[in-house]
Design a protein around this motif. Structure first.
Motif, mmCIF file in Angstrom:
data_model
loop_
_atom_site.group_PDB
_atom_site.id
_atom_site.type_symbol
_atom_site.label_atom_id
_atom_site.label_comp_id
_atom_site.label_asym_id
_atom_site.label_seq_id
_atom_site.Cartn_x
_atom_site.Cartn_y
_atom_site.Cartn_z
ATOM 1 N N GLN A 236 -7.248 1.244 -0.310
ATOM 2 C CA GLN A 236 -7.723 0.242 0.706
ATOM 3 C C GLN A 236 -6.738 -0.887 0.858
ATOM 4 O O GLN A 236 -6.113 -1.341 -0.035
ATOM 5 C CB GLN A 236 -8.885 -0.271 0.011
ATOM 6 N N ALA A 237 -6.458 -1.185 2.119
ATOM 7 C CA ALA A 237 -5.695 -2.311 2.548
ATOM 8 C C ALA A 237 -5.923 -2.782 3.933
ATOM 9 O O ALA A 237 -6.784 -2.121 4.505
ATOM 10 C CB ALA A 237 -4.257 -1.654 2.652
ATOM 11 N N ASP B 95 -9.999 7.793 7.629
ATOM 12 C CA ASP B 95 -9.460 6.734 7.565
ATOM 13 C C ASP B 95 -10.493 5.514 7.868
ATOM 14 O O ASP B 95 -11.222 5.729 9.053
ATOM 15 C CB ASP B 95 -8.578 6.793 9.049
ATOM 16 N N SER C 59 0.813 4.016 -2.977
ATOM 17 C CA SER C 59 0.379 5.314 -2.586
ATOM 18 C C SER C 59 1.303 6.465 -2.517
ATOM 19 O O SER C 59 0.977 7.539 -2.860
ATOM 20 C CB SER C 59 -0.739 5.415 -1.579
ATOM 21 N N LYS D 280 -0.809 1.495 6.271
ATOM 22 C CA LYS D 280 -1.814 2.775 5.834
ATOM 23 C C LYS D 280 -1.708 3.970 6.392
ATOM 24 O O LYS D 280 -1.344 4.945 5.687
ATOM 25 C CB LYS D 280 -3.239 2.255 5.897
ATOM 26 N N SER E 245 -1.301 -3.294 7.525
ATOM 27 C CA SER E 245 -0.564 -3.043 6.234
ATOM 28 C C SER E 245 0.404 -1.865 6.150
ATOM 29 O O SER E 245 1.077 -1.594 5.032
ATOM 30 C CB SER E 245 -1.620 -3.253 5.089
ATOM 31 N N ILE F 105 0.846 -1.388 0.054
ATOM 32 C CA ILE F 105 -0.036 -0.091 0.001
ATOM 33 C C ILE F 105 0.927 1.130 0.001
ATOM 34 O O ILE F 105 0.630 2.267 -0.667
ATOM 35 C CB ILE F 105 -1.152 0.056 1.226
ATOM 36 N N GLN F 106 1.977 1.142 0.710
ATOM 37 C CA GLN F 106 2.894 2.403 0.884
ATOM 38 C C GLN F 106 3.548 2.493 -0.653
ATOM 39 O O GLN F 106 3.694 3.738 -1.033
ATOM 40 C CB GLN F 106 3.845 2.192 1.867
#
Length: 177
Positions: free
Chosen positions: A55-56, A162, A42, A62, A60, A38-39
């Motif tokens: 979405q994760a 969030d 994004s 976020k 993960s 996710i990092q």
């Protein structure tokens, strides 16, 4: 505490991102060496100023995925709320605040406040009167502060919802809107 990727799912190094050296050093001290999926997906976009919907799963990474870009956009000299993170529960808001504070250690004089129900509103309003850069809170308490005039969003540059799906499931549609 953050969950870190295993070598099999480790992504690019944080050092590949356009972040200040002090931020990269702090990330390394915190154990953030390689980005989670996710990092990696994004952060380059968010750091370039793009809006995202991501979405994760829990754990993960976020929070770091939205905290790093949020912190890079702050003007530390201006004690106005420049970033707002809305969370569905007080527990999540407190976790997010702690993680943003850890990631912000490399920054000078960044003030982060948590605004949630279940605690007296007056001390929160007093803290807001002294200025803050980042506010993390729950929808009901945020709306309460906005309606009282203690939370001003004139300088807001970053909004993070969030677990927005969970907030919608909990009936916070009007507050989010």
């Amino acid at each position: 505490m953050s969950t870190f990727p295993t070598p099999a799912d480790a992504g690019p190094a944080f050092a590949t991102l356009p972040l200040p050296p002090a931020t990269l050093e702090n990330l390394q001290r915190l154990g953030y060496d390689k980005m989670t999926p996710i990092q990696a997906a994004s952060l380059p976009l968010a750091l370039a100023g793009h809006d995202l919907i991501a979405q994760a799963k829990t754990g993960s990474g976020k929070t770091a995925a939205f905290a790093l870009p949020l912190l890079q956009r702050l003007d530390a000299r201006s004690f106005a709320v420049q970033a707002l993170v809305m969370c569905p529960t007080r527990e999540l808001a407190e976790q997010v605040t702690q993680e943003i504070r850890r990631i912000a250690r490399a920054e000078d004089n960044i003030k982060i406040l948590t605004l949630c129900g279940g605690t007296p509103i007056r001390p929160q309003a007093d803290s807001l009167a002294h200025g803050a850069h980042v506010v993390v809170g729950t929808p009901g308490r945020l709306m309460d502060h906005i309606s009282r005039g203690s939370l001003k969003l004139d300088s807001l540059a970053t909004l993070v919802l969030d677990e927005a799906d969970r907030m919608l499931d909990m009936g916070f549609f009007d507050d989010i809107a």
